[in-house]
Design a protein around this motif. Structure first.
Motif, PDB file in Angstrom:
ATOM      1  N   ASP A  20       0.840  -1.188   0.000  1.00 47.45           N
ATOM      2  CA  ASP A  20       0.000   0.000   0.000  1.00 47.45           C
ATOM      3  C   ASP A  20       0.877   1.241   0.000  1.00 47.45           C
ATOM      4  OD1 ASP A  20       0.872   0.482   2.630  1.00 47.45           O
ATOM      5  OD2 ASP A  20      -0.875  -0.459   3.521  1.00 47.45           O
ATOM      6  N   ARG A  21       0.239   2.411  -0.142  1.00 47.51           N
ATOM      7  CA  ARG A  21       1.005   3.648  -0.291  1.00 47.51           C
ATOM      8  C   ARG A  21       1.913   3.915   0.903  1.00 47.51           C
ATOM      9  NH1 ARG A  21       1.352   8.233  -3.127  1.00 47.51           N
ATOM     10  NH2 ARG A  21       1.833  10.157  -2.010  1.00 47.51           N
ATOM     11  N   ARG A  22       1.428   3.636   2.109  1.00 53.86           N
ATOM     12  CA  ARG A  22       2.223   3.906   3.307  1.00 53.86           C
ATOM     13  C   ARG A  22       3.488   3.052   3.341  1.00 53.86           C
ATOM     14  NH1 ARG A  22      -1.044   3.759   8.798  1.00 53.86           N
ATOM     15  NH2 ARG A  22      -2.068   5.436   7.616  1.00 53.86           N
ATOM     16  N   LYS A  44       1.813   8.082  -8.521  1.00 55.50           N
ATOM     17  CA  LYS A  44       0.848   7.610  -9.506  1.00 55.50           C
ATOM     18  C   LYS A  44      -0.567   8.046  -9.144  1.00 55.50           C
ATOM     19  CE  LYS A  44      -0.750   3.364 -11.767  1.00 55.50           C
ATOM     20  NZ  LYS A  44      -0.571   1.880 -11.862  1.00 55.50           N
ATOM     21  N   LYS A  45      -0.936   7.918  -7.853  1.00 54.97           N
ATOM     22  CA  LYS A  45      -2.250   8.337  -7.374  1.00 54.97           C
ATOM     23  C   LYS A  45      -2.066   9.429  -6.338  1.00 54.97           C
ATOM     24  CE  LYS A  45      -4.588   3.913  -8.133  1.00 54.97           C
ATOM     25  NZ  LYS A  45      -5.416   2.837  -7.528  1.00 54.97           N
ATOM     26  N   VAL A  46      -2.668  10.595  -6.584  1.00 54.28           N
ATOM     27  CA  VAL A  46      -2.527  11.738  -5.687  1.00 54.28           C
ATOM     28  C   VAL A  46      -3.915  12.192  -5.241  1.00 54.28           C
ATOM     29  CG1 VAL A  46      -1.712  14.102  -5.433  1.00 54.28           C
ATOM     30  CG2 VAL A  46      -0.383  12.467  -6.796  1.00 54.28           C
ATOM     31  N   TYR A  47      -4.132  12.198  -3.935  1.00 53.41           N
ATOM     32  CA  TYR A  47      -5.390  12.676  -3.354  1.00 53.41           C
ATOM     33  C   TYR A  47      -5.053  13.841  -2.437  1.00 53.41           C
ATOM     34  CZ  TYR A  47      -9.630  12.777  -0.497  1.00 53.41           C
ATOM     35  OH  TYR A  47     -10.767  13.177   0.161  1.00 53.41           O
ATOM     36  N   ILE A  48      -5.599  15.009  -2.715  1.00 50.99           N
ATOM     37  CA  ILE A  48      -5.268  16.205  -1.936  1.00 50.99           C
ATOM     38  C   ILE A  48      -6.535  16.776  -1.318  1.00 50.99           C
ATOM     39  CG2 ILE A  48      -4.052  18.397  -1.917  1.00 50.99           C
ATOM     40  CD1 ILE A  48      -2.822  17.722  -4.580  1.00 50.99           C
ATOM     41  N   GLN A  49      -6.534  16.897   0.008  1.00 46.59           N
ATOM     42  CA  GLN A  49      -7.614  17.587   0.700  1.00 46.59           C
ATOM     43  C   GLN A  49      -7.223  19.036   0.924  1.00 46.59           C
ATOM     44  OE1 GLN A  49      -8.831  15.345   4.284  1.00 46.59           O
ATOM     45  NE2 GLN A  49     -10.866  15.575   3.430  1.00 46.59           N
ATOM     46  N   SER A  50      -8.150  19.928   0.653  1.00 51.76           N
ATOM     47  CA  SER A  50      -7.889  21.353   0.801  1.00 51.76           C
ATOM     48  C   SER A  50      -7.620  21.702   2.266  1.00 51.76           C
ATOM     49  CB  SER A  50      -9.092  22.154   0.301  1.00 51.76           C
ATOM     50  OG  SER A  50      -8.915  23.526   0.567  1.00 51.76           O
ATOM     51  N   ASN A  51      -6.755  22.681   2.487  1.00 55.87           N
ATOM     52  CA  ASN A  51      -6.555  23.205   3.841  1.00 55.87           C
ATOM     53  C   ASN A  51      -7.350  24.490   4.044  1.00 55.87           C
ATOM     54  OD1 ASN A  51      -5.124  24.933   2.217  1.00 55.87           O
ATOM     55  ND2 ASN A  51      -3.263  24.941   3.458  1.00 55.87           N
ATOM     56  N   PHE A  52      -8.352  24.685   3.167  1.00 55.00           N
ATOM     57  CA  PHE A  52      -9.225  25.840   3.280  1.00 55.00           C
ATOM     58  C   PHE A  52     -10.070  25.724   4.551  1.00 55.00           C
ATOM     59  CE2 PHE A  52     -10.882  29.445   0.966  1.00 55.00           C
ATOM     60  CZ  PHE A  52     -12.154  29.626   1.476  1.00 55.00           C
ATOM     61  N   GLU A  80       6.152  19.645  -9.909  1.00 52.77           N
ATOM     62  CA  GLU A  80       7.445  18.976 -10.075  1.00 52.77           C
ATOM     63  C   GLU A  80       7.264  17.496 -10.395  1.00 52.77           C
ATOM     64  OE1 GLU A  80      11.344  17.832  -7.304  1.00 52.77           O
ATOM     65  OE2 GLU A  80       9.847  19.273  -6.585  1.00 52.77           O
ATOM     66  N   HIS A  81       6.244  16.874  -9.774  1.00 57.09           N
ATOM     67  CA  HIS A  81       6.030  15.433  -9.967  1.00 57.09           C
ATOM     68  C   HIS A  81       4.860  15.145 -10.913  1.00 57.09           C
ATOM     69  CE1 HIS A  81       8.224  15.701  -6.088  1.00 57.09           C
ATOM     70  NE2 HIS A  81       8.804  14.601  -6.519  1.00 57.09           N
ATOM     71  N   ALA A  82       4.385  16.139 -11.600  1.00 58.40           N
ATOM     72  CA  ALA A  82       3.243  15.982 -12.506  1.00 58.40           C
ATOM     73  C   ALA A  82       3.428  14.893 -13.564  1.00 58.40           C
ATOM     74  CB  ALA A  82       2.919  17.315 -13.175  1.00 58.40           C
ATOM     75  N   PRO A  83       4.647  14.679 -14.089  1.00 58.20           N
ATOM     76  CA  PRO A  83       4.809  13.634 -15.116  1.00 58.20           C
ATOM     77  C   PRO A  83       4.456  12.235 -14.640  1.00 58.20           C
ATOM     78  CG  PRO A  83       6.681  15.129 -15.150  1.00 58.20           C
ATOM     79  CD  PRO A  83       5.885  15.475 -13.938  1.00 58.20           C
ATOM     80  N   PHE A  84       4.437  12.006 -13.317  1.00 60.73           N
ATOM     81  CA  PHE A  84       4.146  10.667 -12.797  1.00 60.73           C
ATOM     82  C   PHE A  84       2.671  10.476 -12.458  1.00 60.73           C
ATOM     83  CE2 PHE A  84       8.489  11.768 -11.223  1.00 60.73           C
ATOM     84  CZ  PHE A  84       9.195  10.920 -12.064  1.00 60.73           C
ATOM     85  N   VAL A  85       1.915  11.551 -12.366  1.00 59.30           N
ATOM     86  CA  VAL A  85       0.534  11.483 -11.855  1.00 59.30           C
ATOM     87  C   VAL A  85      -0.414  10.923 -12.922  1.00 59.30           C
ATOM     88  CG1 VAL A  85      -1.401  12.805 -10.945  1.00 59.30           C
ATOM     89  CG2 VAL A  85       0.952  13.413 -10.290  1.00 59.30           C
ATOM     90  N   GLN A  86      -1.111   9.835 -12.545  1.00 63.47           N
ATOM     91  CA  GLN A  86      -2.115   9.247 -13.426  1.00 63.47           C
ATOM     92  C   GLN A  86      -3.531   9.379 -12.873  1.00 63.47           C
ATOM     93  OE1 GLN A  86      -1.101   5.254 -14.760  1.00 63.47           O
ATOM     94  NE2 GLN A  86       1.088   5.695 -14.611  1.00 63.47           N
ATOM     95  N   HIS A  87      -3.657   9.432 -11.540  1.00 68.78           N
ATOM     96  CA  HIS A  87      -4.953   9.584 -10.877  1.00 68.78           C
ATOM     97  C   HIS A  87      -4.843  10.757  -9.912  1.00 68.78           C
ATOM     98  CE1 HIS A  87      -6.165   5.486 -12.232  1.00 68.78           C
ATOM     99  NE2 HIS A  87      -4.869   5.270 -12.111  1.00 68.78           N
ATOM    100  N   SER A  89      -7.044  13.604  -7.434  1.00 67.04           N
ATOM    101  CA  SER A  89      -8.307  13.995  -6.799  1.00 67.04           C
ATOM    102  C   SER A  89      -8.101  15.270  -5.995  1.00 67.04           C
ATOM    103  CB  SER A  89      -8.813  12.882  -5.870  1.00 67.04           C
ATOM    104  OG  SER A  89      -9.222  11.754  -6.610  1.00 67.04           O
ATOM    105  N   PHE A  90      -8.929  16.273  -6.279  1.00 61.23           N
ATOM    106  CA  PHE A  90      -8.948  17.517  -5.509  1.00 61.23           C
ATOM    107  C   PHE A  90     -10.224  17.523  -4.668  1.00 61.23           C
ATOM    108  CE2 PHE A  90      -6.341  19.650  -9.024  1.00 61.23           C
ATOM    109  CZ  PHE A  90      -5.173  19.604  -8.278  1.00 61.23           C
ATOM    110  N   HIS A  91     -10.080  17.584  -3.354  1.00 57.84           N
ATOM    111  CA  HIS A  91     -11.250  17.633  -2.477  1.00 57.84           C
ATOM    112  C   HIS A  91     -11.286  18.991  -1.799  1.00 57.84           C
ATOM    113  CE1 HIS A  91     -14.348  15.368  -0.089  1.00 57.84           C
ATOM    114  NE2 HIS A  91     -14.249  16.494   0.581  1.00 57.84           N
ATOM    115  N   GLY A  92     -12.221  19.839  -2.238  1.00 54.96           N
ATOM    116  CA  GLY A  92     -12.330  21.184  -1.682  1.00 54.96           C
ATOM    117  C   GLY A  92     -11.810  22.231  -2.645  1.00 54.96           C
ATOM    118  N   PRO A  93     -11.810  23.471  -2.215  1.00 58.98           N
ATOM    119  CA  PRO A  93     -11.315  24.570  -3.067  1.00 58.98           C
ATOM    120  C   PRO A  93      -9.796  24.707  -2.985  1.00 58.98           C
ATOM    121  CG  PRO A  93     -12.212  25.443  -1.029  1.00 58.98           C
ATOM    122  CD  PRO A  93     -12.429  23.960  -0.970  1.00 58.98           C
TER     123      PRO A  93
END
Length: 530
Positions: A20-22, A44-52, A80-87, A89-93
């Motif tokens: 797993d990722r961890r 490969k998989k990036v999930y980002i929660q907003s700190n708004f 910087e790591h955009a070339p590796f990102v395939q999935h 997710s942006f959660h929030g603004p």
């Protein structure tokens, strides 16, 4: 001795796929060489929660400001790591800079903007800040349209939205930028109309699969002009407390424009269901490639329901929710589906009897996944013939027993299912207050207990998940739980409550945890869109 760092990159990547990722992150931190070898998997998989800043509205309607306490990936690091990102997710603004990044390999994009994010305010500023929230969300939709235009490689889009709705520009970005996208999952659509609605349907015209959770959407003249040449799978539903803005006849008209459908999952207003027109469409073979059909709220009388389903195609998957199900409808299922069905889900249909369930399990030779209501252990006949198709992988049903002998009989029957991967014996799928309507008072749930025959399940070497949610398991001992952890080698998860005593619950959870088995004493709600 050869170390992991001397292995070819392909082998290191293959090993990392099992982590797993961890664990991948821990492995990457052991040395610089492994970090560079694993960087593609890590990003490969990036999930980002907003700190708004946002509020929690769950505390009796009070607004409670929750400070951001989670780490966030900066836009600079993400770019910087955009070339590796395939999935992604942006959660929030997010800041506009996040939406100005090009991701050369981006395949799946998740955009989640719901009502849990709000500008900090007190009650005296509520009106002003509500307008500010609306403006912020509208700006987010515009920025997200820019992100889509920068990344034409996107194949799958998952959107959760709220007021204000995405504008026509957002949907135009999808229809004019993406090349042959495959899946669109959208939740929260509400009262879109005019040019925005037209743009939405133009975007839908590109996809192979559409999952839409919405209410108050109008059926436009443009829709009848689209051919949906690639659309193969549709899931359309609305929240139970709402009604779709366009009626079920218009929804059916849309489906009939898609003759190549292989999957149709439809939740509708049961009082407006066009049963005659739907039956006619089936009889005319409108969807000759249909393999997967789900109908929710089809609450007709048994004779009318049987007439509606009289010309079902040879389906592999069928799910039905109906209060009118009876012997006539069951006869239709027997005639139309028993030779082909692999997945059958009749959860919650109280009139689907134990004898019907046993007939399905005996006669459906290709059955792999069965969700029923109840099986009476006394009615299982394991002497005369195999009581179930031996290819069954997933079984979800209550097994009712009334004596210790019937418990042993049930466990012996289950032990025959050598390919079983998931076993759900809980009442989570049934209104437990209605259980007395279908079983005698003397019956009770199958006890997860060695004295009652649990040891027979040692043959289930592929069993990964067990659910006992809603059942009373007061007979469970430490030895029963230890046996479960030690003798089911593939077991990964157990759901249920073995004891009402908190300390004892923790002890039993510890027994499973030390064997690497996850234990949950409450139900978890899963949904495709989130």
């Amino acid at each position: 001795m050869t170390g992991i760092t001397t292995l070819p990159q392909e082998i290191i990547s293959l090993v990392a796929d099992y982590l797993d990722r961890r664990d991948r992150l821990r492995l990457a931190r052991t040395c610089r060489m492994l970090y560079h070898s694993l960087i593609a998997q890590l990003w490969k998989k990036v999930y980002i929660q907003s700190n708004f800043p946002h509020f929690d509205f769950s505390l009796h309607g009070k607004r409670v400001d929750i400070p951001p306490d989670r780490p966030i990936i900066t836009n600079t690091r993400l770019e910087e790591h955009a070339p590796f990102v395939q999935h992604l997710s942006f959660h929030g603004p997010f800041h506009p800079k996040y939406y100005a990044i090009v991701f050369p390999q981006l395949h799946t994009l998740g955009l989640y903007l719901d009502t849990s994010f709000h500008t900090p305010c007190d009650d005296t500023q509520a009106t002003f800040n509500h307008a500010l929230d609306m403006s912020m969300r509208a700006e987010q939709h515009r920025r997200r349209a820019e992100l889509i235009r920068l990344n034409p490689t996107i194949k799958e889009i998952r959107i959760q939205t709220c007021e204000p709705q995405p504008t026509a520009d957002f949907w135009d970005a999808i229809s004019t930028t993406l090349n042959h996208p495959t899946r669109l999952y959208v939740a929260g659509l509400n009262r879109i109309e005019g040019e925005t609605l037209n743009s939405f349907w133009k975007a839908c015209n590109l996809f192979e699969e559409i999952y839409c959770w919405a209410n108050n959407m109008d059926f436009t003249s443009l829709l009848s002009q689209l051919s949906f040449p690639r659309l193969r799978r549709i899931s359309l539903q609305s929240p139970a407390k709402f009604q779709m803005g366009f009626c079920t006849e218009e929804q059916l008209a849309w489906f009939q424009q898609c003759p190549y459908l292989t999957k149709l999952h439809w939740t509708f207003d049961s009082y407006r269901f066009p049963s005659n027109k739907f039956a006619e469409a089936l009889e005319q073979g409108t969807w000759q490639r249909l393999e997967d059909l789900s109908l929710d709220n089809l609450n007709q009388r048994d004779d009318a329901l049987a007439a509606t389903l009289a010309h079902l195609p040879a389906l592999c998957c069928f799910r039905l929710r109906s209060s009118g199900f009876g012997h006539l409808t069951f006869a239709i299922l027997r005639a139309r589906l028993f030779d082909t069905i692999k997945v059958l889900d009749l959860t919650g249909i109280l009139s689907f009897t134990s004898r019907m369930a046993l007939e399905v399990l005996q006669e459906c030779v290709h059955l792999e996944d069965f969700n029923g209501v109840i099986i009476n252990a006394q009615e299982i006949d394991i002497e005369q013939r195999p009581w179930v198709c031996l290819g069954l992988k997933r079984l979800a049903t209550i097994i009712a027993v009334d004596t210790e002998a019937s418990s042993r009989k049930a466990f012996e029957a289950l032990s025959k299912l050598s390919k079983l991967e998931s076993l759900d014996l809980g009442t989570d799928v049934l209104d437990v207050w209605k259980l007395s309507d279908i079983v005698p008072e003397s019956t009770y749930h199958l006890p997860w207990n060695l004295e009652h025959g649990l040891g027979r399940l040692s043959t289930l070497t592929k069993l990964r998940t067990v659910s006992l949610l809603g059942t009373i398991q007061e007979l469970v001992t430490d030895e029963d739980v230890e046996w479960t952890a030690e003798n089911l080698p593939a077991l990964e998860e157990v759901e249920g409550r073995f004891s009402l005593d908190t300390d004892r619950q923790e002890k039993l959870a510890g027994i499973l945890g030390r064997r690497g088995v996850l234990y949950f004493d409450i139900g978890r709600h899963r949904t495709e869109i989130y």
